[in-house]
Scaffold this motif. Structure first.
Motif, PDB file in Angstrom:
ATOM      1  N   ASP A   1       0.861  -1.181   0.000  1.00  0.00           N
ATOM      2  CA  ASP A   1       0.000   0.000   0.000  1.00  0.00           C
ATOM      3  C   ASP A   1       0.899   1.233   0.000  1.00  0.00           C
ATOM      4  O   ASP A   1       2.129   1.112  -0.039  1.00  0.00           O
ATOM      5  CB  ASP A   1      -0.948  -0.003   1.209  1.00  0.00           C
ATOM      6  CG  ASP A   1      -2.273   0.684   0.905  1.00  0.00           C
ATOM      7  OD1 ASP A   1      -2.256   1.798   0.340  1.00  0.00           O
ATOM      8  OD2 ASP A   1      -3.329   0.107   1.227  1.00  0.00           O
ATOM      9  N   VAL A   2       0.288   2.405   0.071  1.00  0.00           N
ATOM     10  CA  VAL A   2       1.040   3.654   0.100  1.00  0.00           C
ATOM     11  C   VAL A   2       1.573   3.912   1.509  1.00  0.00           C
ATOM     12  O   VAL A   2       1.114   3.318   2.488  1.00  0.00           O
ATOM     13  CB  VAL A   2       0.162   4.838  -0.355  1.00  0.00           C
ATOM     14  CG1 VAL A   2      -0.247   4.670  -1.813  1.00  0.00           C
ATOM     15  CG2 VAL A   2      -1.074   4.979   0.534  1.00  0.00           C
ATOM     16  N   GLU A   3       2.521   4.810   1.616  1.00  0.00           N
ATOM     17  CA  GLU A   3       3.140   5.122   2.909  1.00  0.00           C
ATOM     18  C   GLU A   3       2.132   5.726   3.874  1.00  0.00           C
ATOM     19  O   GLU A   3       2.203   5.481   5.089  1.00  0.00           O
ATOM     20  CB  GLU A   3       4.313   6.085   2.703  1.00  0.00           C
ATOM     21  CG  GLU A   3       5.054   6.471   3.971  1.00  0.00           C
ATOM     22  CD  GLU A   3       5.786   5.303   4.623  1.00  0.00           C
ATOM     23  OE1 GLU A   3       5.770   5.221   5.869  1.00  0.00           O
ATOM     24  OE2 GLU A   3       6.370   4.487   3.897  1.00  0.00           O
ATOM     25  N   ARG A   4       1.184   6.506   3.361  1.00  0.00           N
ATOM     26  CA  ARG A   4       0.138   7.105   4.198  1.00  0.00           C
ATOM     27  C   ARG A   4      -1.222   6.638   3.692  1.00  0.00           C
ATOM     28  O   ARG A   4      -1.866   7.315   2.890  1.00  0.00           O
ATOM     29  CB  ARG A   4       0.219   8.631   4.174  1.00  0.00           C
ATOM     30  CG  ARG A   4       1.490   9.198   4.771  1.00  0.00           C
ATOM     31  CD  ARG A   4       1.402  10.695   4.980  1.00  0.00           C
ATOM     32  NE  ARG A   4       0.436  11.026   6.017  1.00  0.00           N
ATOM     33  CZ  ARG A   4       0.190  12.270   6.461  1.00  0.00           C
ATOM     34  NH1 ARG A   4       0.852  13.292   5.935  1.00  0.00           N
ATOM     35  NH2 ARG A   4      -0.705  12.485   7.407  1.00  0.00           N
ATOM     36  N   PRO A   5      -1.686   5.478   4.139  1.00  0.00           N
ATOM     37  CA  PRO A   5      -2.953   4.931   3.646  1.00  0.00           C
ATOM     38  C   PRO A   5      -4.136   5.850   3.950  1.00  0.00           C
ATOM     39  O   PRO A   5      -4.174   6.518   4.979  1.00  0.00           O
ATOM     40  CB  PRO A   5      -3.087   3.613   4.421  1.00  0.00           C
ATOM     41  CG  PRO A   5      -1.698   3.279   4.861  1.00  0.00           C
ATOM     42  CD  PRO A   5      -1.027   4.588   5.106  1.00  0.00           C
ATOM     43  N   THR A   6      -5.100   5.862   3.033  1.00  0.00           N
ATOM     44  CA  THR A   6      -6.288   6.703   3.209  1.00  0.00           C
ATOM     45  C   THR A   6      -7.552   5.837   3.301  1.00  0.00           C
ATOM     46  O   THR A   6      -8.628   6.241   2.856  1.00  0.00           O
ATOM     47  CB  THR A   6      -6.429   7.703   2.048  1.00  0.00           C
ATOM     48  OG1 THR A   6      -6.441   6.990   0.803  1.00  0.00           O
ATOM     49  CG2 THR A   6      -5.285   8.703   2.052  1.00  0.00           C
ATOM     50  N   ALA A   7      -7.407   4.663   3.891  1.00  0.00           N
ATOM     51  CA  ALA A   7      -8.557   3.777   4.052  1.00  0.00           C
ATOM     52  C   ALA A   7      -9.582   4.417   4.989  1.00  0.00           C
ATOM     53  O   ALA A   7      -9.218   5.064   5.979  1.00  0.00           O
ATOM     54  CB  ALA A   7      -8.105   2.428   4.603  1.00  0.00           C
ATOM     55  N   ILE A   8     -10.859   4.222   4.680  1.00  0.00           N
ATOM     56  CA  ILE A   8     -11.951   4.736   5.501  1.00  0.00           C
ATOM     57  C   ILE A   8     -12.279   3.754   6.630  1.00  0.00           C
ATOM     58  O   ILE A   8     -12.327   4.120   7.802  1.00  0.00           O
ATOM     59  CB  ILE A   8     -13.215   4.977   4.639  1.00  0.00           C
ATOM     60  CG1 ILE A   8     -12.921   5.934   3.492  1.00  0.00           C
ATOM     61  CG2 ILE A   8     -14.347   5.500   5.517  1.00  0.00           C
ATOM     62  CD1 ILE A   8     -12.572   7.325   3.908  1.00  0.00           C
ATOM     63  N   ARG A   9     -12.476   2.484   6.261  1.00  0.00           N
ATOM     64  CA  ARG A   9     -12.849   1.461   7.256  1.00  0.00           C
ATOM     65  C   ARG A   9     -11.580   0.917   7.910  1.00  0.00           C
ATOM     66  O   ARG A   9     -11.214  -0.264   7.759  1.00  0.00           O
ATOM     67  CB  ARG A   9     -13.665   0.353   6.595  1.00  0.00           C
ATOM     68  CG  ARG A   9     -15.010   0.825   6.049  1.00  0.00           C
ATOM     69  CD  ARG A   9     -15.929  -0.352   5.815  1.00  0.00           C
ATOM     70  NE  ARG A   9     -16.192  -1.041   7.075  1.00  0.00           N
ATOM     71  CZ  ARG A   9     -16.428  -2.350   7.164  1.00  0.00           C
ATOM     72  NH1 ARG A   9     -16.395  -3.112   6.085  1.00  0.00           N
ATOM     73  NH2 ARG A   9     -16.662  -2.906   8.339  1.00  0.00           N
ATOM     74  N   ARG A  10     -10.919   1.757   8.669  1.00  0.00           N
ATOM     75  CA  ARG A  10      -9.589   1.431   9.189  1.00  0.00           C
ATOM     76  C   ARG A  10      -9.570   0.239  10.138  1.00  0.00           C
ATOM     77  O   ARG A  10      -8.548  -0.426  10.271  1.00  0.00           O
ATOM     78  CB  ARG A  10      -9.004   2.667   9.897  1.00  0.00           C
ATOM     79  CG  ARG A  10      -8.671   3.793   8.942  1.00  0.00           C
ATOM     80  CD  ARG A  10      -8.169   5.024   9.656  1.00  0.00           C
ATOM     81  NE  ARG A  10      -9.244   5.757  10.310  1.00  0.00           N
ATOM     82  CZ  ARG A  10      -9.297   6.051  11.602  1.00  0.00           C
ATOM     83  NH1 ARG A  10      -8.341   5.637  12.416  1.00  0.00           N
ATOM     84  NH2 ARG A  10     -10.299   6.749  12.102  1.00  0.00           N
ATOM     85  N   THR A  11     -10.694  -0.063  10.791  1.00  0.00           N
ATOM     86  CA  THR A  11     -10.724  -1.174  11.745  1.00  0.00           C
ATOM     87  C   THR A  11     -10.702  -2.536  11.055  1.00  0.00           C
ATOM     88  O   THR A  11     -10.530  -3.561  11.717  1.00  0.00           O
ATOM     89  CB  THR A  11     -11.975  -1.085  12.637  1.00  0.00           C
ATOM     90  OG1 THR A  11     -13.129  -0.870  11.801  1.00  0.00           O
ATOM     91  CG2 THR A  11     -11.850   0.067  13.620  1.00  0.00           C
ATOM     92  N   VAL A  12     -10.895  -2.558   9.736  1.00  0.00           N
ATOM     93  CA  VAL A  12     -10.854  -3.831   9.008  1.00  0.00           C
ATOM     94  C   VAL A  12      -9.881  -3.763   7.834  1.00  0.00           C
ATOM     95  O   VAL A  12     -10.059  -4.438   6.825  1.00  0.00           O
ATOM     96  CB  VAL A  12     -12.262  -4.247   8.515  1.00  0.00           C
ATOM     97  CG1 VAL A  12     -13.139  -4.635   9.690  1.00  0.00           C
ATOM     98  CG2 VAL A  12     -12.915  -3.146   7.692  1.00  0.00           C
ATOM     99  N   CYS A  13      -8.838  -2.960   7.978  1.00  0.00           N
ATOM    100  CA  CYS A  13      -7.853  -2.783   6.907  1.00  0.00           C
ATOM    101  C   CYS A  13      -6.453  -3.168   7.373  1.00  0.00           C
ATOM    102  O   CYS A  13      -5.943  -2.615   8.351  1.00  0.00           O
ATOM    103  CB  CYS A  13      -7.837  -1.337   6.425  1.00  0.00           C
ATOM    104  SG  CYS A  13      -9.333  -0.836   5.565  1.00  0.00           S
ATOM    105  N   PHE A  14      -5.825  -4.073   6.659  1.00  0.00           N
ATOM    106  CA  PHE A  14      -4.447  -4.441   6.974  1.00  0.00           C
ATOM    107  C   PHE A  14      -3.477  -3.312   6.654  1.00  0.00           C
ATOM    108  O   PHE A  14      -2.323  -3.342   7.086  1.00  0.00           O
ATOM    109  CB  PHE A  14      -4.055  -5.713   6.215  1.00  0.00           C
ATOM    110  CG  PHE A  14      -4.711  -6.960   6.749  1.00  0.00           C
ATOM    111  CD1 PHE A  14      -4.579  -7.321   8.082  1.00  0.00           C
ATOM    112  CD2 PHE A  14      -5.469  -7.788   5.929  1.00  0.00           C
ATOM    113  CE1 PHE A  14      -5.174  -8.465   8.597  1.00  0.00           C
ATOM    114  CE2 PHE A  14      -6.063  -8.947   6.419  1.00  0.00           C
ATOM    115  CZ  PHE A  14      -5.915  -9.285   7.756  1.00  0.00           C
ATOM    116  N   SER A  15      -3.917  -2.292   5.929  1.00  0.00           N
ATOM    117  CA  SER A  15      -3.057  -1.133   5.664  1.00  0.00           C
ATOM    118  C   SER A  15      -2.639  -0.442   6.952  1.00  0.00           C
ATOM    119  O   SER A  15      -1.618   0.256   6.987  1.00  0.00           O
ATOM    120  CB  SER A  15      -3.776  -0.127   4.754  1.00  0.00           C
ATOM    121  OG  SER A  15      -4.959   0.361   5.391  1.00  0.00           O
ATOM    122  N   GLN A  16      -3.400  -0.632   8.024  1.00  0.00           N
ATOM    123  CA  GLN A  16      -3.059   0.009   9.292  1.00  0.00           C
ATOM    124  C   GLN A  16      -1.771  -0.538   9.890  1.00  0.00           C
ATOM    125  O   GLN A  16      -1.184   0.079  10.786  1.00  0.00           O
ATOM    126  CB  GLN A  16      -4.218  -0.146  10.280  1.00  0.00           C
ATOM    127  CG  GLN A  16      -5.478   0.587   9.857  1.00  0.00           C
ATOM    128  CD  GLN A  16      -5.230   2.051   9.565  1.00  0.00           C
ATOM    129  OE1 GLN A  16      -4.979   2.846  10.468  1.00  0.00           O
ATOM    130  NE2 GLN A  16      -5.272   2.429   8.297  1.00  0.00           N
TER     131      GLN A  16
END
Length: 265
Positions: free
Chosen positions: A30-45
């Motif tokens: 993913d990108v260095e600064r992820p912009t996911a909305i549903r952060r509680t279910v994103c491995f980008s965190q």
């Protein structure tokens, strides 16, 4: 089997769960600064916090392809800050899945791996990938397309609880996002979920705040910045969506079919 998934947002994370639970090793980027909305279910965190867990599956940030392979041996999903996918030639995966969801191809090639799968609009099976998986909610969601493209992006979110576009909260201005409410908060129409440069981002219906951008995220006016679930089920905030798992099932089908994994090819 090793699969690289480009993207680590909520849909990509649902795909990763399907593959991981089917005993397929997964590396995500993913990108260095992820912009996911549903952060509680994103491995980008995992990129942001070093580690993240979704439905009991753990992911950790990896600094290099070598570290990613080491994490796999610890039964952990590695996540690399590598938006260009430069790790792919070094990892030499059996399959590459582009789940960036940019609505266009940002550089994935059919030659990236023995099997390349595009998720959603922007890919054409037989040209830049071997198969496409449909992401549009409805009759064709999760289907594998072996020739041609997915349904074009309409710009209108799918219906959830009888609501479509009203579910999505958008940044009211250009600037830095100031988060006021947390994911899981019960909201009513008119509540202020965040501000940008002093301008309020107002909730458009009653429900549960299923997703919201993180504090300090740079945004532009109209950028998707929040998501309200009118079904009011707080537990939905901590598990992958039906859509993500349906798409994940399609990706799993395509990988098993195209790699011949079940036939000893």
């Amino acid at each position: 089997m090793l699969v690289v998934i480009r993207g680590a947002g909520d849909l990509a994370s649902g795909i990763a769960l399907r593959l991981w639970r089917s005993h397929i090793k997964v590396v995500m980027t993913d990108v260095e600064r992820p912009t996911a909305i549903r952060r509680t279910v994103c491995f980008s965190q995992a990129i942001v916090h070093g580690e993240a867990a979704v439905e009991g599956v753990t992911a950790r940030r990896a600094a290099s392809p070598a570290e990613a392979l080491a994490l796999l041996r610890e039964d952990v999903i590695p996540v690399l800050a590598d938006p260009e996918g430069s790790c792919i030639p070094m990892l030499r995966p059996d399959a590459v899945v582009d789940a960036i969801l940019a609505k266009r191809n940002l550089g994935t090639k059919i030659t990236d791996a023995p099997v390349v799968i595009g998720v959603g609009p922007g890919f054409t099976a037989g040209e830049d990938c071997h198969a496409v998986v449909e992401t549009m909610r409805g009759h064709y969601l999760g289907r594998v397309i072996r020739k041609g493209a997915a349904i074009p992006n309409t710009g209108i979110p799918g219906l959830i609880g009888g609501f479509a576009g009203e579910r999505v909260l958008r940044a009211p201005a250009d600037g830095v996002f100031h988060q006021l409410l947390d994911i899981g908060a019960q909201v009513k129409m008119g509540d202020i979920a965040a501000t940008v440069d002093g301008q309020p981002m107002v909730c458009t219906l009653n429900g549960v705040l299923r997703g919201i951008l993180a504090e300090g995220t740079p945004v532009h006016k109209g950028m998707k910045a929040g998501d309200i679930d009118p079904r009011c089920a707080v537990e939905h905030c901590s598990c992958a969506s039906d859509k993500a798992l349906a798409v994940g099932g399609g990706v799993l089908e395509a990988i098993l079919d195209l790699t011949g994994a079940l036939y000893g090819k």
